[in-house]
Design a protein around this motif. Sequence first.
Motif, PDB file in Angstrom:
ATOM      1  N   GLU A  63       1.039  -1.169   0.435  1.00 15.55           N
ATOM      2  CA  GLU A  63       0.354  -0.293  -0.608  1.00 15.55           C
ATOM      3  C   GLU A  63       0.650   1.283  -0.141  1.00 15.55           C
ATOM      4  O   GLU A  63       0.701   2.181  -0.631  1.00 15.55           O
ATOM      5  CB  GLU A  63      -1.133  -0.094   1.219  1.00 15.55           C
ATOM      6  N   LYS A  64       1.868   0.883   1.086  1.00 15.56           N
ATOM      7  CA  LYS A  64       2.608   2.884   0.809  1.00 15.56           C
ATOM      8  C   LYS A  64       3.416   2.510  -0.998  1.00 15.56           C
ATOM      9  O   LYS A  64       3.395   3.843  -1.152  1.00 15.56           O
ATOM     10  CB  LYS A  64       3.562   1.951   1.894  1.00 15.56           C
ATOM     11  N   LEU A  65       2.997   1.716  -1.104  1.00 16.47           N
ATOM     12  CA  LEU A  65       4.153   1.991  -2.997  1.00 16.47           C
ATOM     13  C   LEU A  65       3.484   2.560  -3.479  1.00 16.47           C
ATOM     14  O   LEU A  65       3.954   2.917  -4.241  1.00 16.47           O
ATOM     15  CB  LEU A  65       4.659   0.193  -3.217  1.00 16.47           C
ATOM     16  N   GLU A  66       1.831   1.325  -3.514  1.00 15.15           N
ATOM     17  CA  GLU A  66       1.361   2.524  -4.766  1.00 15.15           C
ATOM     18  C   GLU A  66       0.622   4.065  -4.399  1.00 15.15           C
ATOM     19  O   GLU A  66       0.836   4.166  -5.531  1.00 15.15           O
ATOM     20  CB  GLU A  66      -0.019   1.447  -4.052  1.00 15.15           C
TER      21      GLU A  66
ATOM     22  N   LEU B 171      -0.883  -1.528  -8.229  1.00 22.36           N
ATOM     23  CA  LEU B 171       0.451  -1.908  -8.664  1.00 22.36           C
ATOM     24  C   LEU B 171      -0.432  -3.559  -8.935  1.00 22.36           C
ATOM     25  O   LEU B 171      -0.296  -4.704 -10.186  1.00 22.36           O
ATOM     26  CB  LEU B 171       1.621  -2.228  -8.199  1.00 22.36           C
ATOM     27  N   PHE B 172      -1.709  -4.165  -8.545  1.00 27.40           N
ATOM     28  CA  PHE B 172      -2.138  -5.691  -8.532  1.00 27.40           C
ATOM     29  C   PHE B 172      -3.548  -5.472  -8.267  1.00 27.40           C
ATOM     30  O   PHE B 172      -4.284  -4.664  -7.478  1.00 27.40           O
ATOM     31  CB  PHE B 172      -1.956  -5.881  -7.108  1.00 27.40           C
TER      32      PHE B 172
ATOM     33  N   LEU C 294      -1.627  -3.662 -15.307  1.00 27.88           N
ATOM     34  CA  LEU C 294      -0.411  -3.252 -16.883  1.00 27.88           C
ATOM     35  C   LEU C 294       0.880  -2.152 -16.258  1.00 27.88           C
ATOM     36  O   LEU C 294       1.934  -2.595 -16.050  1.00 27.88           O
ATOM     37  CB  LEU C 294      -1.078  -2.628 -17.867  1.00 27.88           C
ATOM     38  N   VAL C 295       0.197  -0.988 -15.811  1.00 27.22           N
ATOM     39  CA  VAL C 295       1.832  -0.716 -15.008  1.00 27.22           C
ATOM     40  C   VAL C 295       2.138  -1.446 -14.379  1.00 27.22           C
ATOM     41  O   VAL C 295       2.925  -0.989 -13.850  1.00 27.22           O
ATOM     42  CB  VAL C 295       0.950   0.566 -13.730  1.00 27.22           C
ATOM     43  N   GLY C 296       1.863  -2.070 -13.284  1.00 27.57           N
ATOM     44  CA  GLY C 296       2.736  -3.147 -12.461  1.00 27.57           C
ATOM     45  C   GLY C 296       3.985  -3.472 -12.945  1.00 27.57           C
ATOM     46  O   GLY C 296       4.692  -4.125 -12.000  1.00 27.57           O
ATOM     47  N   ARG C 297       3.654  -4.557 -14.014  1.00 27.02           N
ATOM     48  CA  ARG C 297       4.257  -5.156 -14.801  1.00 27.02           C
ATOM     49  C   ARG C 297       5.311  -4.424 -14.870  1.00 27.02           C
ATOM     50  O   ARG C 297       6.856  -4.595 -15.487  1.00 27.02           O
ATOM     51  CB  ARG C 297       3.533  -5.983 -16.070  1.00 27.02           C
TER      52      ARG C 297
END
Length: 304
Positions: free
Chosen positions: A42-45, A52-53, A64-67
């Motif tokens: 959550e912090k990273l997002e 991301l997921f 798509l952005v996460g990949r």
Amino acid sequence: MSPLRFDLGDLQAMVAVVEQGGFRAAASAINLSQPALSRRIEKLENALNVKLFERTTRRVELTLVGREFFVKAIEILDGVESSLLSIGEISRTRFGQVSVACVPSVAHHFLPPVLQRFHTAYPNIRIRIIDEGAHEVLNHVARGDSDFGLNFIGEQELGIDFEPILRERFVLTCRTDHPLAKRRSVTWNDIRPYPYMTVAKSSGNRRVLDIAMEQGDIRPASFIEVRHVATLLEMVKAGLGVAVVPGLAVPPDATLASIPLRDPEIARTLGVIRRSGRVFSPGAQQLYELIKEMPPLGKHMTAL
């Protein structure tokens, strides 16, 4: 420059979720509680202002952005590890993971002694083997899902570096009680009188055979086609017929014989493939060096 609002631990948490296939397994792998892992994601997002997921009750998948960011995360973590090791922080007790994509015959009959040597030298580095068909291996490497791959295709692919390590000949395989089993070599004409089986056109091995024999009509007609070489070998063992397979694919088995082919001889080249520009992590570099040092296994292979 605005300060980063995430740290390496957050990147490691994201990578663990992808590689372990879910939050619970990832938390266990990196010794975090599941709530703590979720907070890191959550912090990273929030720091990136992206999702991301995609999470459902059954599975977790990258957006798509996460990949796209996952590839960057791997590069950042590999770069940090390389920098640390370059200033002397290498030791036998370091932790990490090396991910290798390879075709099943390589996983079954070539890699085990290499992996044993690697594990003895670096017991705390986890090895992840992605054993898939040749096209899937190529895709895993192209997407950055693995540090490198061991494959027979990829030499002509844009964005992929291919380094050959050994040449492997195709052989006729049959039961040891078959009339051809005692021959020192066989031609395609020798095979014609016997029931012939092969892999389907979707197989990378079939592609090698088709290219080698596109001139002329020398291959016998097949009466059975299967998707996997392992299935083909079981049918040979059952006495259904004979088959032509890569020499590396034939396991040590008292019921199976493998006889060199000629007129023409057909071979394929095994190589290490990686995304162009990708630098190996220190762990991946060590495994790669051991693979290059591995002598050919059996009479049907030649080092390059």
